[in-house]
Design an enzyme around this catalytic site. Structure first.
Site, PDB file in Angstrom:
ATOM      1  N   SER A  32       1.543   6.744   2.281  1.00 25.56           N
ATOM      2  CA  SER A  32       2.271   7.791   3.022  1.00 25.56           C
ATOM      3  C   SER A  32       3.455   8.322   2.232  1.00 25.56           C
ATOM      4  O   SER A  32       4.082   7.604   1.463  1.00 25.56           O
ATOM      5  CB  SER A  32       2.792   7.236   4.345  1.00 25.56           C
ATOM      6  N   GLU A  62      -8.414  -1.171   6.568  1.00 28.72           N
ATOM      7  CA  GLU A  62      -7.177  -1.232   7.342  1.00 28.72           C
ATOM      8  C   GLU A  62      -7.502  -1.359   8.821  1.00 28.72           C
ATOM      9  O   GLU A  62      -6.946  -2.172   9.535  1.00 28.72           O
ATOM     10  CB  GLU A  62      -6.345   0.033   7.095  1.00 28.72           C
ATOM     11  N   SER A 109       5.287  -0.723   3.882  1.00 27.98           N
ATOM     12  CA  SER A 109       5.580  -2.038   4.448  1.00 27.98           C
ATOM     13  C   SER A 109       5.617  -3.069   3.344  1.00 27.98           C
ATOM     14  O   SER A 109       4.721  -3.129   2.501  1.00 27.98           O
ATOM     15  CB  SER A 109       4.503  -2.443   5.462  1.00 27.98           C
ATOM     16  N   GLN A 116       0.851  -1.184   0.000  1.00 26.05           N
ATOM     17  CA  GLN A 116       0.000   0.000   0.000  1.00 26.05           C
ATOM     18  C   GLN A 116       0.893   1.243   0.000  1.00 26.05           C
ATOM     19  O   GLN A 116       1.584   1.516   0.983  1.00 26.05           O
ATOM     20  CB  GLN A 116      -0.875  -0.043   1.254  1.00 26.05           C
TER      21      GLN A 116
HETATM   22  C1  LIG Z   1       5.616   0.256  11.103  1.00 23.89           C
HETATM   23  C2  LIG Z   1       4.920   1.150  10.153  1.00 23.89           C
HETATM   24  C3  LIG Z   1       4.422   0.644   8.973  1.00 23.89           C
HETATM   25  C4  LIG Z   1       3.780   1.470   8.053  1.00 23.89           C
HETATM   26  N1  LIG Z   1       3.332   0.940   6.880  1.00 23.89           N
HETATM   27  C5  LIG Z   1       2.786   1.756   5.951  1.00 23.89           C
HETATM   28  C6  LIG Z   1       2.398   1.252   4.682  1.00 23.89           C
HETATM   29  O1  LIG Z   1       2.529   0.065   4.409  1.00 23.89           O
HETATM   30  N2  LIG Z   1       1.895   2.108   3.763  1.00 23.89           N
HETATM   31  C7  LIG Z   1       1.718   3.430   4.030  1.00 23.89           C
HETATM   32  O2  LIG Z   1       1.242   4.134   3.163  1.00 23.89           O
HETATM   33  N3  LIG Z   1       2.080   3.954   5.218  1.00 23.89           N
HETATM   34  C8  LIG Z   1       2.611   3.148   6.186  1.00 23.89           C
HETATM   35  N4  LIG Z   1       2.993   3.666   7.412  1.00 23.89           N
HETATM   36  C9  LIG Z   1       2.897   5.110   7.608  1.00 23.89           C
HETATM   37  C10 LIG Z   1       1.866   5.555   8.619  1.00 23.89           C
HETATM   38  O3  LIG Z   1       0.577   5.447   8.109  1.00 23.89           O
HETATM   39  C11 LIG Z   1       2.216   7.001   9.014  1.00 23.89           C
HETATM   40  O4  LIG Z   1       3.478   6.962   9.656  1.00 23.89           O
HETATM   41  C12 LIG Z   1       1.192   7.612   9.920  1.00 23.89           C
HETATM   42  O5  LIG Z   1      -0.018   7.806   9.273  1.00 23.89           O
HETATM   43  C13 LIG Z   1       1.686   8.937  10.535  1.00 23.89           C
HETATM   44  O6  LIG Z   1       2.157   9.813   9.566  1.00 23.89           O
HETATM   45  P1  LIG Z   1       3.581  10.510   9.725  1.00 23.89           P
HETATM   46  O7  LIG Z   1       4.561   9.443   9.999  1.00 23.89           O
HETATM   47  O8  LIG Z   1       3.782  11.370   8.562  1.00 23.89           O
HETATM   48  O9  LIG Z   1       3.488  11.388  11.033  1.00 23.89           O
HETATM   49  P2  LIG Z   1       2.859  12.887  11.121  1.00 23.89           P
HETATM   50  O10 LIG Z   1       1.578  12.924  10.407  1.00 23.89           O
HETATM   51  O11 LIG Z   1       3.892  13.882  10.761  1.00 23.89           O
HETATM   52  O12 LIG Z   1       2.592  12.935  12.666  1.00 23.89           O
HETATM   53  C14 LIG Z   1       3.557  13.382  13.634  1.00 23.89           C
HETATM   54  C15 LIG Z   1       2.830  13.610  14.942  1.00 23.89           C
HETATM   55  O13 LIG Z   1       1.839  14.634  14.754  1.00 23.89           O
HETATM   56  C16 LIG Z   1       0.586  14.180  15.186  1.00 23.89           C
HETATM   57  N5  LIG Z   1      -0.473  14.768  14.361  1.00 23.89           N
HETATM   58  C17 LIG Z   1      -0.536  14.895  13.019  1.00 23.89           C
HETATM   59  N6  LIG Z   1      -1.708  15.425  12.647  1.00 23.89           N
HETATM   60  C18 LIG Z   1      -2.412  15.639  13.770  1.00 23.89           C
HETATM   61  C19 LIG Z   1      -3.711  16.139  14.043  1.00 23.89           C
HETATM   62  N7  LIG Z   1      -4.552  16.534  13.086  1.00 23.89           N
HETATM   63  N8  LIG Z   1      -4.094  16.184  15.335  1.00 23.89           N
HETATM   64  C20 LIG Z   1      -3.259  15.783  16.327  1.00 23.89           C
HETATM   65  N9  LIG Z   1      -2.051  15.289  16.136  1.00 23.89           N
HETATM   66  C21 LIG Z   1      -1.623  15.226  14.870  1.00 23.89           C
HETATM   67  C22 LIG Z   1       0.654  12.670  14.998  1.00 23.89           C
HETATM   68  O14 LIG Z   1      -0.276  12.008  15.827  1.00 23.89           O
HETATM   69  C23 LIG Z   1       2.073  12.370  15.406  1.00 23.89           C
HETATM   70  O15 LIG Z   1       2.161  12.258  16.787  1.00 23.89           O
HETATM   71  C24 LIG Z   1       3.625   2.842   8.340  1.00 23.89           C
HETATM   72  C25 LIG Z   1       4.112   3.358   9.533  1.00 23.89           C
HETATM   73  C26 LIG Z   1       4.761   2.537  10.446  1.00 23.89           C
HETATM   74  C27 LIG Z   1       5.282   3.123  11.711  1.00 23.89           C
END
Ligand SMILES: Cc1cc2nc3c(=O)[nH]c(=O)nc-3n(C[C@H](O)[C@H](O)[C@H](O)COP(=O)(O)OP(=O)(O)OC[C@H]3O[C@@H](n4cnc5c(N)ncnc54)[C@H](O)[C@@H]3O)c2cc1C
Lengths: 372, 413
Positions: free
Chosen positions: B138, B253, B170, B135
């Site tokens: 991100s 999901e 992933s 998928q």
């Molecule tokens: C092990 C793992 C596997 C993954 N696998 C996949 C995958 O297969 N495919 C894929 O597409 N993605 C994948 N992801 C990505 C995952 O979906 C994102 O990491 C996640 O959605 C958070 O986005 P970010 O990392 O950009 O953090 P950010 O969005 O930058 O968030 C940083 C911090 O800000 C907070 N924050 C952001 N917006 C808000 C809001 N509106 N209100 C309050 N707090 C907020 C968040 O909660 C977090 O604490 C994976 C992530 C991990 C850790």
């Protein structure tokens, strides 16, 4: 598998909810809270006329025989509307104890009266300001009479009879039926955190009483009654938690600060999301416990403790944070927040507090092999 | 209310049990039992090879993705049968961990939006894991704020040309296909300019770079697109309708991650049952008992909540956003449990080597993996927002970018 209540149970729940929303407003609750009455008699009469006091009593004893799933949903609504009635004492405790351990004669005598709501009963256990233990029980039964004092009895001032935990001359604990109308009982109202429910101390000065059933096995019997009642109390807590959360959400949508509804601030949103999570977990555990109660499952002690622990957590959290959502208004007598806060802490300590139920939960985990 | 199997359910269970008893890779049972909280462990055997073998075997006998229609490689089973199958499959189910994203999220999206020909071509091989999917949502600049993504797709005749970068993908390194969400129109508000496709991960211009995770493993990747061509026939949904499509994926999901989620409860229970503290047996310690009760109540609550969701599903009701609570509760709980479990073992609690400390390897893995549970598939904060807005109906977040064309949105860099 089918993990849901039946349509009939849900219809009964809705019917009870409609009745209570008409008859049991917070004004009614406040009437009792402010000392105008010992309990809400019209609400009680209404519950009785709907047959609810006999929900789980078999038909041959004058009850409805609808069973425990129905009773659980009734309890949920009583909790939701903070009903200031002796329903829990009379139905979850006294009626249960009689059905479980009463002799045929005792059941014939009391159950039809309880079902018809002519008689109100309660269970009298606590003697000290401490967690209750079998060793601490000092109230005596001898030569057909009770002597000693129960420090605090839920609905003790309203009840016609009490089932009293007492020690016989052989040193064994038993449950004794005592007609509180017969004289010789001194009733003294006790002030508590929740005056919308009656709490009374009962002093027995040689009051006539008889053993419930045939065996003086009071402590084990008490635990059995508590396990069953815990499920029903948990449903009351669940109802209360839901109402407190609803109240918080409604207010947060209407109240503005900094030019926007306070419900749009994440600090509050996340607080209410956590209230919701606690509520959902409790609800699902309560449903499972309702099933265990209704089927006399061997899982009941664990299921009851689990429901009780999570419903206690949920109601305490929702009642506490509902005040926070309301700001200064939440700390006024006028707003209803304190009614939930009071009731949540009152209900927590019925049947022993959270710590005791956590402990029971782990004990039943250790004896079973239930891995969640 | 009834927790027993109906007659048909019992029959189905017996059938599943018999097949599993005859066919399952019993030689993996020890390592699978100890496995969890990170990549699946298969001892001396290659995990991906073993996973594909088991999946293939299931598919051949009609036990793969059993809720799917038969023509797509499933069995047309009911939700309740699927619960029963999962119970019976037990630890062997861990083998399919790498296929959850493809089967649990990509597949429902294909079922809803792919052409009949594409469904027939791709779904059966997805079910048998002959082809593995990932998928690609991100991006470095858009995780929680997924709709802020920047990967561009531009039309060129019957093709689309993709440029940009995905991250945290992933399993991209062992995937054959992926679903990818792109921006096709930067001049409209962000949710409206998105389009979804699926693509062959071996396409020219796709570069996959593994990322080393905080727990030392490498489950996710960066994926770069450099003039990657995708035929229009691989578009899912309308041009500009990608956000709608992504909601299908994300809703599934939460179901895929939320049901039967690990909480760490069995691990902490097993630890304290056998452990002695300085003050006596751990299970007699009041602090231990209080926490154990709380965690049991939470994990039982999740289990019972998903049983209720299954009942609703089997009555034809849709699971709602309330299913967001599963991961929210389990992630934090697992982290708390791991921390507490190590704390009960003195300095020895830091030891990872299972030869030196029987329990630690697993609890350490839990400690180091659990932070990810609170981030992947929607962070704790995003899940709370969802509960607050979509379940409780609280007012929406103030959005600084509301209604703005994507190209005008401030990005902080
Ligand atoms: C092990 C793992 C596997 C993954 N696998 C996949 C995958 O297969 N495919 C894929 O597409 N993605 C994948 N992801 C990505 C995952 O979906 C994102 O990491 C996640 O959605 C958070 O986005 P970010 O990392 O950009 O953090 P950010 O969005 O930058 O968030 C940083 C911090 O800000 C907070 N924050 C952001 N917006 C808000 C809001 N509106 N209100 C309050 N707090 C907020 C968040 O909660 C977090 O604490 C994976 C992530 C991990 C850790």
């Amino acid at each position: 598998m089918n993990f849901d209540f039946s349509q009939d149970d849900k219809m009964l729940r809705d019917q009870v909810a409609r009745f209570l929303s008409d008859q049991c407003s917070s004004k009614t609750v406040r009437g009792v809270l402010e000392g105008n009455a010992a309990y809400a008699t019209e609400v009680w009469d209404g519950l009785v006329s709907m047959g609810l006091t006999g929900t789980a009593i078999p038909e041959n004893y004058g009850g409805v025989g609808a069973g425990y799933l129905s009773l659980c949903l009734v309890a949920e609504q009583l909790g939701a509307f903070l009903a200031p009635t002796p329903f829990s004492s009379s139905v979850y405790l006294a009626t249960e104890a009689l059905m479980l351990f009463g002799s045929d004669a005792q059941k014939d005598h009391w159950l039809p009266k309880l079902a018809a709501g002519e008689t109100i009963g309660t269970l009298a256990v606590v003697e000290t300001v401490a967690q209750t233990t079998a060793e601490d029980m000092a109230l005596r039964f001898s030569a057909g009479q009770l002597t000693g004092k129960k420090l605090i009895v839920a609905d003790g001032g309203i009840s016609d009879f009490a089932i009293v935990l007492a020690r016989n001359p052989a040193g064994d604990l038993g449950l004794y039926l005592c007609d509180l109308q017969a004289g010789g009982v001194v009733k003294t109202a006790v002030d508590t955190v929740d005056p919308s429910r009656n709490s009374t101390s009962l002093e027995f000065n040689g009051c006539p009483a008889e053993l419930l059933g045939t065996e003086a096995d009071g402590w084990a019997q008490l635990e059995t009654v508590y396990d069953r009642a815990a499920v029903l109390f948990a449903f009351e807590q669940l109802g209360g938690a839901q109402s407190a959360l609803n109240m918080a959400v409604d207010y947060a949508k209407q109240r503005f600060a900094f030019g926007r509804p306070i419900g749009s601030f994440q600090g509050l949103k996340h607080m209410m999301a956590d209230m919701y999570v606690a509520l959902k977990l409790a609800e699902s555990n309560c449903y499972y416990a309702a099933w265990a109660l209704s089927t006399n499952s061997p899982d009941l002690p664990l299921a009851a403790a689990t429901a009780r622990v999570s419903a206690t957590q949920a109601f305490q959290l929702c009642a506490r944070d509902n005040i926070q959502v309301h700001g200064g208004m939440g700390f006024t007598w006028e707003f209803d927040c304190h009614l939930y806060y009071r009731r949540s802490n009152y209900l927590t300590l019925q049947l022993g507090g959270l710590t005791e139920w956590e402990d029971k939960l782990v004990s039943s985990l250790a004896s079973g092999d239930a891995a969640a | 209310m009834d927790f027993g199997d109906t007659q048909e359910e019992a029959q189905f269970r017996a059938e599943a049990r018999a097949w599993i008893a005859a066919e399952a890779p019993t030689y993996l049972i020890d390592s699978l039992t100890k496995s969890g909280f990170g990549g699946v462990k298969t001892g001396d055997f290659d995990p991906m090879v073993e996973a594909k073998l088991w999946q293939r075997k299931k598919a051949d006998a009609g036990w793969a993705c059993i809720q799917w229609p038969v023509e797509f490689g499933g069995r047309g089973a009911s939700p309740m049968q699927s619960v029963i199958w999962n119970q019976e499959e037990g630890v062997y189910g861990k083998l399919s961990g790498s296929f959850i994203i493809g089967q649990g999220m990509c597949a429902p999206t294909l079922m809803a939006y792919a052409s009949e020909a594409n469904k027939a071509r791709y779904l059966p091989k997805l079910a048998s894991a002959e082809e593995v999917w990932c998928q690609l949502f991100s991006e470095p600049q858009s995780g929680s704020d997924l709709a802020g993504l920047r990967t561009r797709a531009e039309r060129d005749g019957n093709d689309w040309v993709i440029n940009g970068q995905k991250i945290w993908t992933s399993g991209a390194h062992h995937s054959d296909f992926g679903i990818v969400i792109t921006r096709t129109d930067p001049e409209v508000p962000k949710h409206r300019g998105l389009t979804m496709f699926f693509l062959d991960m071996k396409s020219k211009g796709v570069v996959i770079k593994p990322i080393k995770q905080a727990n030392g493993e490498s489950g996710f990747n960066e994926v770069y697109f450099d003039d990657v061509r995708i035929p229009d026939s691989q578009r899912l949904g309308e041009v500009g309708g990608g956000w709608q499509v992504s909601l299908t994926t994300l809703m599934n999901e939460r179901l895929a991650i939320g049901g039967g989620i690990a909480t760490g409860f069995p691990e902490i229970k097993e630890l304290v049952d056998g452990l002695a503290l300085a003050s006596g047996r751990a299970i007699e310690n009041p602090a231990v008992r209080s926490k154990l009760a709380d965690w049991y109540a939470k994990s039982a609550g999740l289990k019972n909540t998903s049983a209720r969701a299954m009942t609703a599903l089997s009555k034809g009701e849709m699971p709602g956003p309330e299913n967001s609570i599963g991961k929210l509760v389990a992630g934090g709980m697992m982290q708390d449990i791991a921390k507490f479990a190590l704390d009960l073992q003195g300095l020895g609690g830091v030891i990872v080597d299972p030869e030196l400390a029987a329990h630690s390897a697993r609890l350490q893995a839990m400690l180091l993996r659990s932070p990810a549970v609170r981030i992947e598939g929607g962070t704790d904060q995003i899940l709370r927002n969802i509960i607050a807005e979509r379940v409780l109906g609280l007012p929406e977040e103030l959005r600084a970018d509301k209604g703005m064309p994507f190209s005008k949105i401030p990005s902080g860099n």
